[in-house]
Each structure stands twice: as structure tokens, then as C-alpha cells.
Design an enzyme around this catalytic site. Structure first.
Site, PDB file in Angstrom:
ATOM      1  N   HIS A  87       0.803  -1.352  -0.075  1.00  0.00           N
ATOM      2  CA  HIS A  87      -0.239   0.069   0.071  1.00  0.00           C
ATOM      3  C   HIS A  87       0.775   1.104   0.060  1.00  0.00           C
ATOM      4  CE1 HIS A  87       0.282   0.759   4.413  1.00  0.00           C
ATOM      5  NE2 HIS A  87       0.172  -0.291   4.518  1.00  0.00           N
ATOM      6  N   ASP A  89      -0.425   4.563   1.088  1.00  0.00           N
ATOM      7  CA  ASP A  89      -0.700   5.526   1.800  1.00  0.00           C
ATOM      8  C   ASP A  89       0.222   5.332   3.155  1.00  0.00           C
ATOM      9  OD1 ASP A  89      -2.200   3.080   2.324  1.00  0.00           O
ATOM     10  OD2 ASP A  89      -3.394   4.373   3.796  1.00  0.00           O
ATOM     11  N   ASP A 150       6.277   1.461   6.524  1.00  0.00           N
ATOM     12  CA  ASP A 150       5.032   1.044   6.330  1.00  0.00           C
ATOM     13  C   ASP A 150       4.194   1.701   5.266  1.00  0.00           C
ATOM     14  OD1 ASP A 150       2.422  -0.166   6.729  1.00  0.00           O
ATOM     15  OD2 ASP A 150       2.116   0.579   8.883  1.00  0.00           O
ATOM     16  N   GLU A 184      -4.849   1.815   2.662  1.00  0.00           N
ATOM     17  CA  GLU A 184      -4.878   0.922   3.271  1.00  0.00           C
ATOM     18  C   GLU A 184      -5.217   1.191   4.913  1.00  0.00           C
ATOM     19  OE1 GLU A 184      -3.115  -2.848   5.723  1.00  0.00           O
ATOM     20  OE2 GLU A 184      -2.707  -0.621   5.879  1.00  0.00           O
ATOM     21  N   GLU A 185      -4.490   2.252   5.281  1.00  0.00           N
ATOM     22  CA  GLU A 185      -4.407   2.492   6.583  1.00  0.00           C
ATOM     23  C   GLU A 185      -5.959   3.015   7.212  1.00  0.00           C
ATOM     24  OE1 GLU A 185      -1.886   1.687   8.580  1.00  0.00           O
ATOM     25  OE2 GLU A 185      -0.076   1.815   7.368  1.00  0.00           O
ATOM     26  N   HIS A 390       3.831   3.608  12.268  1.00  0.00           N
ATOM     27  CA  HIS A 390       2.727   4.561  12.667  1.00  0.00           C
ATOM     28  C   HIS A 390       3.327   5.617  13.683  1.00  0.00           C
ATOM     29  CE1 HIS A 390      -0.930   1.999  11.417  1.00  0.00           C
ATOM     30  NE2 HIS A 390       0.062   1.839  10.573  1.00  0.00           N
TER      31      HIS A 390
END
Ligand SMILES: [Zn+2]
Length: 419
Positions: A87, A89, A150, A184-185, A390
Site C-alpha cells: 500500500h 498511503d 509501512d 489501506e491505513e 505509525h
């Protein structure tokens, strides 16, 4: 078995990664559009054009912010079409604007202080995985943003594996699809994916943490909303009449289990019941919950528990009403993946050929793969090397990214060998 030695690889994954992380691709749950933030397309355009330059003629970014591309087969065998997916984002939990990556070359152990903010220190005590990184090059931020490993580590790894396969035609493989998703997040990563256009039989997300890990299990997830209608009256004349919706909501939250069944009291294969929002006034109040477990049975059990708490509380408020709605969010992908055990077996073999000890595990969350699996594209998750995601302490090592590239390439060849 053709042996591809580690030295045959390009070692360009880090350059790719550093190119992608400086592009801000934070998604935005409050936006109704797809992609939720237009800036995600900045990265999508770059990836599509890099894939085109590599020679993948069909590479493109679509209107919804998805990147698709095909590495054509170079074998006469009939091989299942495999897709690698990451992903684009980054999490809304931490800013991704103006990312300034730093490289700690040949890490010698100890805590890593991030230069722009003395409060941000990656401590070995909190990140024990660092102990396995001695001598490696560790990429962090300056401490003011997340890094975006990520999932841009996964993107860089897939891009580098594609580059390797295109430039090494002696390495045989079937048709390989590349898919990069937005959002995705915020749980919308596969909302607008076109699986028919993708045309893959099986897929792998490259979005896992520690090198050597493959995950074929996620939570099963529901959302629950409780809506309470109280009885309102003028507060000066309310004795024996008023039933306060906010107080009913508070009583429900107060009766949730204190020592079990919450995110802060569970780990491994235990599920939980978790209030995520509460709002209201005298007349009406709502509580939003997420419910998580690895089995459908456990999920139902937790929903029945919530229902019984609500019923019990409502006994004290005979003139108020309450309703509970449950929505399915996603299901444990293992139910689907277990029907095709070779998907994970081949991944484990690829990890072994890379020289790593394979480790099969589960995720206390969902992935794009959990939804893709139930949409007909079975999709476990392979490590990308990302850690402390994150957060401003996010890090990844060059060596782990290079191992992920090798794992992807080995996996492509194993599907061809076994066909
Ligand atoms: Zn991710």
C-alpha cells in the site's frame, strides 16, 4: 533447483525506498473520495512511470489511485498468476510531511537518538529486534515524522524484485502482477480494486514486520453500534421522569470486563471488545465498538456478552430504549488460505532459500489481504522489515529490505518450478 546467489541481486532497494518516503502519502479517513488524499497519486504516478521505464508496458495508475502492472511470463509452463501487493498511503496517526530519512551505517548496538527531536529515542529495551541488526544499515527519520516504511519498504522491495526479474531472463517465472493500493491505513485499501483486470490467482501483501515472517492469519472483525434513546424532561421538573442517555451509555461502558477482553489486557490469540467512540446528549447517545477475535465463534461470544451487558443496564431504565447493530468488517483470512496450503508453503521455502529461518504467525489486525482473500484472491502477508510503524520511531534496515527482495524473487521461481 537453480541457485540465485545473494550477490546476484542489485542492492538498489534502499535508493528506491529513499525516493518514495519523501513523497507525502498520508491517507485521510474523513475524506469520502478514493484515494482519500489526492497526493497519494504523486507516488502512484512515479511508480507507474518507473515500471514503464523498466519495460512493463501495461503499467498504469488508474483514476482511483491504484497502480497495476504485469511482468510477463518467461516460461512455457502453465504457472498460476501470482500478485505482489503493497500500500502507498501512510497512517493518519503520525505526520508524513517532509520526511527526512537518516541512515545509521553499520549499526553497532545501543539506543538510536533521532537528531531533530531529543525526546525521540529508539531504545533497544523497547525495540529488542534491534539486537538482531548489529552491523546493518538502519534507516530512521530525523524524529519529526513517521518514516513510511509501512508500506513503502514493501513497495521498494516489489519494485526491486521486478527490476531483477526483468534483467535476469534466465530466472524463470510465470506472469507476475504488481498491485499498489491507496488507503489501506483507513481500511479502504481494496474498495476500488479491479480483480478482474488484475487477473491473479494468488497474492501476497509485502507488509510484515520482522525478516523471515509470513502471516496467514488475521483477526475476524465486526463493528457494533449501540444507540440509546433516553427520556428527556426539563431538569427542574425531572424527578422520577428523566432517563439520561449519556448516563446509560456510561453505565454500559463501566460494565465492560476490566481484566479481560480489552486491547490493554489481551495478547496473542485473545480477542477483545473495544469502545472506539461515544457521543450523545440527554435524549440520545451512541457508542461505537470494534469486536475482534481469531474465530467467528469468539466474535459471536463477545457480541453476546455486549448484548447481555446492555440488557442488564437497561433494566434500570424501563422507559428508555436501546438497539445494537453489528456490521461485518473483515474475516480471518486463514479460512480461505488454508484451502490452498501451497501458497504459504512456497513462501516458507522462499524465505528459507533467502537464508532466513521461516516463522509463521498471525496478525492482531487486518490487512488488505484479509479482504482480498474473501474477495477470491487468497493473500497471506510476507515481511517487509518495517518496525515501530505509525510512529516517529519507525525504522527499517537495508539488509532486511534486500532479504525481502530475494524472498519475492525466490517465491516467483518456486511457483514456476512446482507448476
Ligand atoms: Zn501497512
Amino acid at each position: 533447483m537453480p541457485v540465485i546467489s545473494a550477490s546476484a541481486f542489485n542492492h538498489t532497494v534502499t535508493e528506491r525506498f529513499l525516493r518514495y518516503v519523501v513523497i507525502d502519502t498520508q491517507s485521510d479517513a474523513s475524506s469520502p473520495t478514493c484515494p482519500s488524499s489526492e497526493k497519494q497519486k504523486d507516488l502512484g504516478r512515479l511508480l507507474a512511470s518507473e515500471l514503464k521505464v523498466m519495460g512493463l508496458a501495461d503499467a498504469h495508475l488508474d483514476e482511483h489511485g491504484y497502480v497495476y502492472a504485469t511482468i510477463p511470463a518467461n516460461t512455457d509452463k502453465k504457472v498460476p498468476v501470482i500478485c505482489f501487493c503493497s500500500h502507498m498511503d501512510t497512517s493518519p496517526d503520525c505526520t508524513g510531511r517532509n520526511v527526512k530519512p537518516q541512515i545509521v551505517k553499520s549499526y553497532r548496538g545501543g539506543d538510536i537518538a533521532l537528531p531533530a527531536d531529543p525526546a525521540q529515542v529508539i531504545r533497544v529495551a523497547e525495540h529488542p529486534e534491534l539486537e538482531n541488526q548489529i552491523g546493518n544499515d538502519i534507516i530512521t527519520t530525523d524524529g519529526t515524522t513517521l518514516l513510511g516504511a509501512d508500506n513503502k519498504a514493501g513497495i521498494a522491495e516489489i519494485m526491486d524484485a521486478a527490476y531483477f526479474l526483468i534483467n535476469n531472463p534466465n530466472v524463470k517465472h510465470g506472469a507476475i502482477k504488481i498491485l499498489f493500493t491507496p488507503d489501506e491505513e483507513i481500511g479502504r485499501g481494496v474498495d476500488k480494486v479491479d480483480l478482474k483486470k488484475l487477473g491473479a490467482d494468488f497474492a501476497y501483501t509485502i507488509d510484515g514486520e520482522t525478516a523471515g515472517h509470513v502471516e496467514d492469519e488475521t483477526f475476524s472483525a465486526d463493528g457494533a453500534t449501540i444507540t440509546i434513546e433516553g427520556v428527556s424532561t426539563h431538569p427542574g421538573f425531572a424527578k422520577g421522569k428523566m432517563e439520561h442517555a449519556i448516563k446509560i451509555a456510561a453505565a454500559i461502558v463501566d460494565r465492560l470486563p476490566k481484566d479481560t477482553c480489552s486491547p490493554e489486557t489481551t495478547e496473542d490469540k485473545e480477542g477483545f471488545l473495544h469502545p472506539i467512540g461515544i457521543s450523545g446528549a440527554l435524549e440520545q447517545a451512541t457508542i461505537g465498538f470494534i469486536v475482534r477475535d481469531f474465530t467467528d465463534h469468539g466474535l459471536k461470544q463477545k457480541e453476546r456478552l455486549l448484548e447481555s451487558i446492555v440488557k442488564d443496564v437497561m433494566k434500570d431504565y424501563p422507559r428508555s430504549t436501546c438497539r445494537m447493530e453489528v456490521r461485518e468488517q473483515y474475516r480471518n483470512m486463514k479460512q480461505v488460505i488454508d484451502l490452498h496450503p501451497e501458497i504459504v508453503d512456497y513462501a516458507i521455502e522462499a524465505i528459507r532459500r533467502t537464508g532466513l529461518e521461516p516463522h509463521r504467525g498471525s496478525i492482531r489486525g487486518g490487512t488488505d489481504g484479509s479482504r482480498l482473500s474473501f474477495m477470491g484472491l487468497p493473500c497471506p502477508n510476507i515481511f517487509a522489515g518495517e518496525h515501530a510503524f505509525h510512529s516517529r520511531l519507525e525504522w527499517v534496515s537495508r539488509q532486511d529490505m534486500e532479504k525481502a527482495v530475494q524472498t519475492i524473487v525466490h517465491l516467483a521461481t518456486i511457483w514456476e518450478e512446482r507448476a
